[in-house]
Design a protein around this motif. Structure first.
Motif: not given
Length: 720
Positions: A264-267, A270-272, A277-285, A292-299
């Protein structure tokens, strides 16, 4: 460093120390320090002190430290290792010493104390193990039992153990053992009944709690994972600055949400800004998974926090945000509910769920997702009001909240008691029914525990602890895993079983992304896969890592030392993280398994434990010996194939993939999709497993193929 730099560094250090001391003086508990010290130290009647201190009061860090000038060694127990480690680090900082000097901690497989350590933060299980060797707890002058409201199994047992130690020390005219129970929501009347109304002193301390506005879902949530992601995105997009703490049930959920959040943060914005909706969440999955470890994305800093994380990665959630980072999002299990304070939290997202152990009606123990209690919900909301006014977003309706139980059911009423009975026997308490329980367990639970220990030959016909039972009790493992480890001496495969037990104690080893990378992960895992199942596969992964990767523990130099070795290495081995990334293996789980294996190896070879096991003994390429040992160790967790897999009209295997019937409890189970045995054709006739998981159906995980006739050979008294 020149004289000017040295003076500047000293001035900075002095300034930091003064600031820390000012923060300590501003805590609500500071105004009660004299009363607390007197209640503990000047206590001729040796009354138990109950401290009901609200969230934010400073009870866990300050009250034990107040006692340091006035008493001998002090121990403070915590239900979770991350709390013990974090609190010890904070108190050491406040007292200007390194962790392990005057202030230290003891958790399973990690002892950071020394002879000079006066204040020890320990998990309740570690103090119980000390009590097995010294039931009078002679090393301590004061025992603090923190977070008693959680009513964890080990804490409840500790209350009884310390109560017995106090009475025994008094009878022997020894130094009095002071006992302090602390929590934000103590069941005061329950403890008054247990200790006696005249043997209790109660001190109530208000918290430094800012207002928290609670927001409920307008209607029941169908998919709380979907709702969690949507809520985080909406807070980040539309709300004021402030860090976010999200409560989830376990590692899988945390890592899934972490990967989706990164996407989400990398998109970008506009995406944020969309309504999710559920469809959008599934598309992201379905999109590309990321680390999956600690990281920084878009501040935005994303910090997982769960028990299986290595301690150094857990601590990242408590550190200040990196420079240029505008918000921190902490994805945590219920380990973030109490004791540990994550700074700068303004928003809490509460799914209303947690994982807890539960004994099924058949007597088998499983890990299940349940609703939390109202007390837990209050604790979670309180995390948002520690440093400023905050908001708690509850992903359930207000009506659902009113129907939650007021308090959690004590763990002693819902879990297996085999380890407790073994520990009590190890402390010389022959009849567990006569032990001083705060809440007595059900008779059926004690009976099942005794039956299991008898089957493991830890108890004899008169229910006395056998020599073998004493060896089991000396290992900081579940009795079944301890039995598996000891059986390795019979089958001459100790080296292999040490690795397997260490991996089983470290959680998910293989990483399986749900994306276009899935095929690459399957291909990478194929070279480790054993036709016999998960246990030999775990062994293959660990051995390959040791042969092909360069790893140096943090205590010996960490990444810098690894890089130096790599530059000089002529065998083309990979750095630890590179090897894990290439092979889709969890770097955290491997490091944890490595640490646990080292500790277990020391315990097994030590003469102090009475084990004296040769940990180098290996079965080599004799896999039958290895598999027979697995069967001997886990014979109580065996299952036979119940029905053949369903075949669809197209000739493909149907959705059932075969059912199994457990030998204990006759429970119908399925192989978990994460197991290498899932969907195997033909399916194995008999298996043993390491874990039961209950969702919509009951699954077995850690599955390994055995032969039915082996069960009669390795456990003739049980399978006749």
């Amino acid at each position: 460093m020149n004289e000017k730099q040295s003076r500047h560094h000293k001035d900075e250090s002095t300034s930091d120390h003064a600031e820390i001391q000012e923060l300590r003086r501003n805590l609500p508990v500071y105004g009660f320090r004299k009363k607390l010290v007197e209640s503990i130290n000047a206590n001729p009647e040796n009354k138990v002190l109950l401290v009901a201190a609200e969230t934010g009061s400073g009870k866990s860090t300050q009250i034990p430290a107040y006692m340091l000038p006035y008493t001998g060694r002090v121990v403070v127990t915590q239900p979770r290792r991350v709390a013990a480690v974090t609190l010890a680090s904070r108190v050491a900082l406040e007292h200007g010493c390194k962790t392990g000097q005057r202030v230290g901690y003891r958790v399973r497989f990690d002892d950071c104390t020394s002879r000079e350590t006066q204040l020890i933060y320990a998990t309740d299980g570690m103090l119980l193990r000390e009590a097995m060797a010294d039931p009078l707890l002679q090393a301590y002058s004061v025992v603090f039992l923190d977070e008693c409201h959680e009513r964890s199994l080990q804490t409840d047992i500790l209350i009884g153990v310390v109560h017995c130690a106090r009475k025994a020390r008094k009878a022997k005219r020894m130094e009095a053992l002071q006992l302090v129970l602390m929590s934000a929501t103590l069941e005061i009347n329950k403890f008054k009944e247990f200790f006696g109304y005249n043997n209790i002193t109660v001190v109530k301390i208000p918290g430094r709690q800012y207002s928290v506005q609670t927001l409920y879902a307008k209607s029941p949530v169908d998919d709380y994972m979907e709702a969690t992601l949507a809520t985080i995105v909406q807070i980040h997009t539309h709300e004021l600055p402030g860090d976010i703490l999200v409560f989830l049930t376990g590692q899988d959920e945390i890592e899934n949400i972490a990967r989706l959040l990164r996407q989400v943060l990398q998109e970008g914005n506009e995406l944020s800004k969309q309504q999710w909706t559920g469809d959008q969440v599934q598309s992201l999955r379905d999109m590309q998974d990321m680390p999956s470890s600690h990281s920084v994305v878009n501040e935005v800093s994303i910090c997982p926090l769960y028990a299986a994380l290595p301690p150094e990665q857990q601590l990242l959630a408590f550190e200040e945000k990196p420079p240029g980072c505008s918000r921190k999002i902490v994805l945590a299990t219920n380990i973030a509910e109490t004791s540990v304070t994550i700074p700068d939290i303004k928003y809490v997202v509460d799914t209303g769920k947690h994982k807890c152990r539960q004994v099924l009606s058949t007597g088998m123990e499983t890990l299940q997702i349940h609703d939390i209690s109202q007390a837990q919900a209050a604790q979670r909301a309180g995390r948002a009001g520690r440093v400023q006014a905050g908001f708690c977003f509850r992903l359930f309706t207000e009506d659902a909240f009113t129907k939650l139980p007021e308090a959690s059911l004590p763990e002693i009423l819902r879990v297996s008691l085999s380890q407790v009975v073994l520990q009590l026997k190890g402390m010389g308490i022959e009849d567990p029914r006569e032990f001083d329980f705060v809440t007595p367990p059900e008779t059926d639970g004690l009976r099942r525990a005794v039956e299991l220990l008898y089957a493991l030959q830890a108890l004899d016909e008169k229910l006395k602890l056998t020599d073998y039972g004493k060896k089991l009790a000396n290992l900081p493992l579940d009795p079944m895993y301890a039995h598996l480890l000891l059986q390795s001496t019979v089958y001459s495969c100790t080296r292999e079983i040490l690795t397997v037990v260490a991996v089983l104690s470290s959680d998910h080893l293989l990483f399986r992304p749900n994306s276009e990378l899935a095929a690459k992960a399957v291909a990478a895992h194929r070279r480790f896969a054993s036709h016999e199942g998960d246990f030999p596969t775990y062994l293959n992964v660990y051995n390959s890592w040791q042969n092909e990767a360069i790893y140096v523990p943090a205590s010996a130099g960490g990444i810098k030392a690894q890089t130096k070795v790599w530059r000089r290495d002529s065998t083309k081995r990979l750095l630890h993280l590179d090897w894990c990334h290439q092979n889709f293996v969890s770097s955290r789980s491997l490091v944890r398994a490595f640490d646990i294996r080292q500790q277990l190896e020391q315990l097994c070879s030590s003469s102090r434990t009475g084990l004296n096991i040769d940990t180098t003994t290996s079965c080599g390429k004799d896999q039958i010996r290895f598999l027979k040992c697995i069967a001997a160790g886990l014979f109580l967790q065996a299952a036979g194939r119940q029905v053949a897999p369903e075949i669809s009209g197209a000739g493909r295997v149907g959705s059932s993939h075969g059912k199994y019937l457990t030998t204990i409890g006759k429970e119908s189970v399925s192989i978990h999709p994460t197991s290498l045995m899932f969907g195997r054709q033909p399916p194995p006739s008999w298996v043993v497993y390491s874990e039961l998981i209950a969702t919509k159906r009951i699954y077995i995980r850690g599955v390994t193929q055995i032969k039915e006739e082996w069960l009669k050979e390795v456990a003739p008294n049980f399978y006749r």
